[in-house]
Scaffold this motif. Structure first.
Motif, PDB file in Angstrom:
ATOM      1  N   MET A  96       0.836  -1.199   0.000  1.00  0.00           N
ATOM      2  CA  MET A  96       0.000   0.000   0.000  1.00  0.00           C
ATOM      3  C   MET A  96       0.875   1.255   0.000  1.00  0.00           C
ATOM      4  O   MET A  96       0.620   2.206  -0.761  1.00  0.00           O
ATOM      5  CB  MET A  96      -0.920  -0.023   1.232  1.00  0.00           C
ATOM      6  N   ALA A  97       1.915   1.251   0.827  1.00  0.00           N
ATOM      7  CA  ALA A  97       2.843   2.391   0.881  1.00  0.00           C
ATOM      8  C   ALA A  97       3.572   2.554  -0.446  1.00  0.00           C
ATOM      9  O   ALA A  97       3.792   3.678  -0.910  1.00  0.00           O
ATOM     10  CB  ALA A  97       3.840   2.205   2.024  1.00  0.00           C
ATOM     11  N   ARG A  98       3.919   1.446  -1.069  1.00  0.00           N
ATOM     12  CA  ARG A  98       4.582   1.502  -2.385  1.00  0.00           C
ATOM     13  C   ARG A  98       3.660   2.178  -3.402  1.00  0.00           C
ATOM     14  O   ARG A  98       4.108   2.996  -4.212  1.00  0.00           O
ATOM     15  CB  ARG A  98       4.955   0.084  -2.844  1.00  0.00           C
ATOM     16  N   CYS A  99       2.392   1.865  -3.376  1.00  0.00           N
ATOM     17  CA  CYS A  99       1.445   2.486  -4.308  1.00  0.00           C
ATOM     18  C   CYS A  99       1.395   3.986  -4.099  1.00  0.00           C
ATOM     19  O   CYS A  99       1.378   4.754  -5.069  1.00  0.00           O
ATOM     20  CB  CYS A  99       0.054   1.878  -4.154  1.00  0.00           C
ATOM     21  N   SER A 116      -5.620   9.146   6.038  1.00  0.00           N
ATOM     22  CA  SER A 116      -5.306   7.797   6.493  1.00  0.00           C
ATOM     23  C   SER A 116      -6.218   7.413   7.638  1.00  0.00           C
ATOM     24  O   SER A 116      -6.242   8.080   8.666  1.00  0.00           O
ATOM     25  CB  SER A 116      -3.844   7.705   6.936  1.00  0.00           C
ATOM     26  N   ARG A 117      -6.932   6.331   7.441  1.00  0.00           N
ATOM     27  CA  ARG A 117      -7.717   5.744   8.520  1.00  0.00           C
ATOM     28  C   ARG A 117      -7.027   4.460   8.984  1.00  0.00           C
ATOM     29  O   ARG A 117      -7.674   3.535   9.438  1.00  0.00           O
ATOM     30  CB  ARG A 117      -9.141   5.467   8.038  1.00  0.00           C
ATOM     31  N   MET A 118      -5.694   4.448   8.853  1.00  0.00           N
ATOM     32  CA  MET A 118      -4.893   3.298   9.257  1.00  0.00           C
ATOM     33  C   MET A 118      -4.194   3.557  10.587  1.00  0.00           C
ATOM     34  O   MET A 118      -3.577   2.668  11.141  1.00  0.00           O
ATOM     35  CB  MET A 118      -3.830   2.980   8.195  1.00  0.00           C
ATOM     36  N   THR A 119      -4.274   4.755  11.099  1.00  0.00           N
ATOM     37  CA  THR A 119      -3.521   5.133  12.296  1.00  0.00           C
ATOM     38  C   THR A 119      -4.392   5.032  13.549  1.00  0.00           C
ATOM     39  O   THR A 119      -5.618   4.924  13.467  1.00  0.00           O
ATOM     40  CB  THR A 119      -3.014   6.577  12.175  1.00  0.00           C
ATOM     41  N   ASP A 120      -3.756   5.106  14.687  1.00  0.00           N
ATOM     42  CA  ASP A 120      -4.485   5.117  15.953  1.00  0.00           C
ATOM     43  C   ASP A 120      -5.360   6.356  16.082  1.00  0.00           C
ATOM     44  O   ASP A 120      -6.337   6.369  16.827  1.00  0.00           O
ATOM     45  CB  ASP A 120      -3.516   5.052  17.130  1.00  0.00           C
ATOM     46  N   ASP A 121      -5.001   7.431  15.357  1.00  0.00           N
ATOM     47  CA  ASP A 121      -5.791   8.658  15.403  1.00  0.00           C
ATOM     48  C   ASP A 121      -7.168   8.481  14.763  1.00  0.00           C
ATOM     49  O   ASP A 121      -8.075   9.259  15.010  1.00  0.00           O
ATOM     50  CB  ASP A 121      -5.061   9.794  14.686  1.00  0.00           C
ATOM     51  N   ASP A 132      -8.599   2.410   5.804  1.00  0.00           N
ATOM     52  CA  ASP A 132      -8.090   2.568   4.451  1.00  0.00           C
ATOM     53  C   ASP A 132      -7.216   3.809   4.394  1.00  0.00           C
ATOM     54  O   ASP A 132      -7.086   4.534   5.376  1.00  0.00           O
ATOM     55  CB  ASP A 132      -9.212   2.646   3.409  1.00  0.00           C
ATOM     56  N   VAL A 133      -6.621   4.041   3.253  1.00  0.00           N
ATOM     57  CA  VAL A 133      -5.978   5.307   2.949  1.00  0.00           C
ATOM     58  C   VAL A 133      -6.751   5.864   1.769  1.00  0.00           C
ATOM     59  O   VAL A 133      -6.872   5.212   0.728  1.00  0.00           O
ATOM     60  CB  VAL A 133      -4.480   5.140   2.598  1.00  0.00           C
ATOM     61  N   CYS A 134      -7.314   7.022   1.957  1.00  0.00           N
ATOM     62  CA  CYS A 134      -8.154   7.644   0.935  1.00  0.00           C
ATOM     63  C   CYS A 134      -7.389   8.826   0.335  1.00  0.00           C
ATOM     64  O   CYS A 134      -6.993   9.742   1.054  1.00  0.00           O
ATOM     65  CB  CYS A 134      -9.458   8.107   1.562  1.00  0.00           C
ATOM     66  N   ILE A 135      -7.201   8.784  -0.975  1.00  0.00           N
ATOM     67  CA  ILE A 135      -6.466   9.832  -1.677  1.00  0.00           C
ATOM     68  C   ILE A 135      -7.422  10.563  -2.610  1.00  0.00           C
ATOM     69  O   ILE A 135      -8.124   9.921  -3.393  1.00  0.00           O
ATOM     70  CB  ILE A 135      -5.308   9.235  -2.509  1.00  0.00           C
ATOM     71  N   ASN A 136      -7.450  11.856  -2.493  1.00  0.00           N
ATOM     72  CA  ASN A 136      -8.174  12.678  -3.464  1.00  0.00           C
ATOM     73  C   ASN A 136      -7.128  13.304  -4.361  1.00  0.00           C
ATOM     74  O   ASN A 136      -6.129  13.844  -3.881  1.00  0.00           O
ATOM     75  CB  ASN A 136      -9.009  13.748  -2.774  1.00  0.00           C
ATOM     76  N   LEU A 137      -7.344  13.214  -5.658  1.00  0.00           N
ATOM     77  CA  LEU A 137      -6.337  13.696  -6.596  1.00  0.00           C
ATOM     78  C   LEU A 137      -6.979  14.163  -7.893  1.00  0.00           C
ATOM     79  O   LEU A 137      -8.141  13.873  -8.171  1.00  0.00           O
ATOM     80  CB  LEU A 137      -5.293  12.611  -6.870  1.00  0.00           C
ATOM     81  N   ARG A 138      -6.177  14.907  -8.634  1.00  0.00           N
ATOM     82  CA  ARG A 138      -6.567  15.335  -9.985  1.00  0.00           C
ATOM     83  C   ARG A 138      -5.598  14.682 -10.960  1.00  0.00           C
ATOM     84  O   ARG A 138      -4.406  14.570 -10.677  1.00  0.00           O
ATOM     85  CB  ARG A 138      -6.488  16.853 -10.136  1.00  0.00           C
ATOM     86  N   LEU A 156      -9.403   7.783  -4.568  1.00  0.00           N
ATOM     87  CA  LEU A 156      -8.812   6.453  -4.660  1.00  0.00           C
ATOM     88  C   LEU A 156      -8.655   5.912  -3.244  1.00  0.00           C
ATOM     89  O   LEU A 156      -8.018   6.540  -2.399  1.00  0.00           O
ATOM     90  CB  LEU A 156      -7.448   6.496  -5.354  1.00  0.00           C
ATOM     91  N   GLN A 157      -9.266   4.752  -3.004  1.00  0.00           N
ATOM     92  CA  GLN A 157      -9.148   4.101  -1.703  1.00  0.00           C
ATOM     93  C   GLN A 157      -8.130   2.979  -1.804  1.00  0.00           C
ATOM     94  O   GLN A 157      -8.240   2.107  -2.676  1.00  0.00           O
ATOM     95  CB  GLN A 157     -10.492   3.530  -1.260  1.00  0.00           C
ATOM     96  N   LEU A 158      -7.140   3.009  -0.922  1.00  0.00           N
ATOM     97  CA  LEU A 158      -6.158   1.941  -0.820  1.00  0.00           C
ATOM     98  C   LEU A 158      -6.550   1.085   0.373  1.00  0.00           C
ATOM     99  O   LEU A 158      -6.647   1.580   1.501  1.00  0.00           O
ATOM    100  CB  LEU A 158      -4.751   2.515  -0.631  1.00  0.00           C
ATOM    101  N   LEU A 159      -6.805  -0.199   0.112  1.00  0.00           N
ATOM    102  CA  LEU A 159      -7.343  -1.098   1.136  1.00  0.00           C
ATOM    103  C   LEU A 159      -6.488  -2.345   1.283  1.00  0.00           C
ATOM    104  O   LEU A 159      -5.934  -2.840   0.292  1.00  0.00           O
ATOM    105  CB  LEU A 159      -8.748  -1.586   0.728  1.00  0.00           C
TER     106      LEU A 159
END
Length: 184
Positions: A96-99, A116-121, A132-138, A156-159
């Motif tokens: 996921m980090a590589r992506c 990032s919804r992967m952290t303790d926060d 997941d890690v949710c990326i908003n991009l153009r 883009l959701q990375l799961l």
């Protein structure tokens, strides 16, 4: 020149929901192509929606876009950054980090936000324990510029695979209930 006759600021927010959907529809094939390439370069897969016979490159349902605009964005659809969305599923966090690094390395991807919804926060009571890690991009490239969609923001959701397994109709129904109770 800014302010001169005929000048159009291409970075002005788009407040027209119909135009946002039109742009998202135009971008579907290009976005799928790019997401598939990112997945291949980072040991990810783009899941298929077996029920619809298509990939998860999909448009947010208009009724949900309207609901979200009213509930969260004070009737301003320019804040909708997930009308066109896709997912990539990974076996490991390392993949996921590589992506994310692959995306960052491409000139055509302008990252607007990474959530990032992967952290303790990422508190379970705010995420319904979803991760997941949710990326908003153009996407800014020759094709998007020709289509006039270079300023359209996509999601883009990375799961991880284990999370993707529970992202089904039943899991989504639980999330909708959670979202409606918390009014987000």
């Amino acid at each position: 020149n800014f302010g001169s006759p005929g000048y159009v600021d291409s970075f002005l927010p788009n407040k027209d929901l119909d135009r946002l959907y039109f742009q998202a529809t135009l971008m579907c094939p290009l976005y799928y192509q790019v997401v598939t390439r990112w997945a291949a370069r980072s040991n990810g897969i783009v899941p298929l929606n077996v029920q619809e016979g298509s990939t998860f490159t999909s448009l947010k349902r208009p009724d949900r876009a309207i609901q979200k605009t009213l509930r969260n964005y004070k009737q301003d659809p320019s804040f909708l950054v997930d009308i066109l969305r896709n997912s990539i599923v990974f076996p490991t966090v390392k993949d996921m980090a590589r992506c994310l690094e692959v995306i960052r390395s491409e000139n055509q991807a302008v990252i607007v936000r990474v959530k990032s919804r992967m952290t303790d926060d990422a508190l379970a009571e705010k995420t319904a324990s979803y991760r997941d890690v949710c990326i908003n991009l153009r996407l800014v490239n020759k094709e998007s510029i020709l289509m006039g969609t270079e300023n359209h923001v996509v999601e883009l959701q990375l799961l991880l695979h284990d999370i993707a397994k529970i992202k089904n109709d039943e899991g989504h129904a639980r999330y909708v209930t959670f979202r409606n109770v918390s009014c987000t």
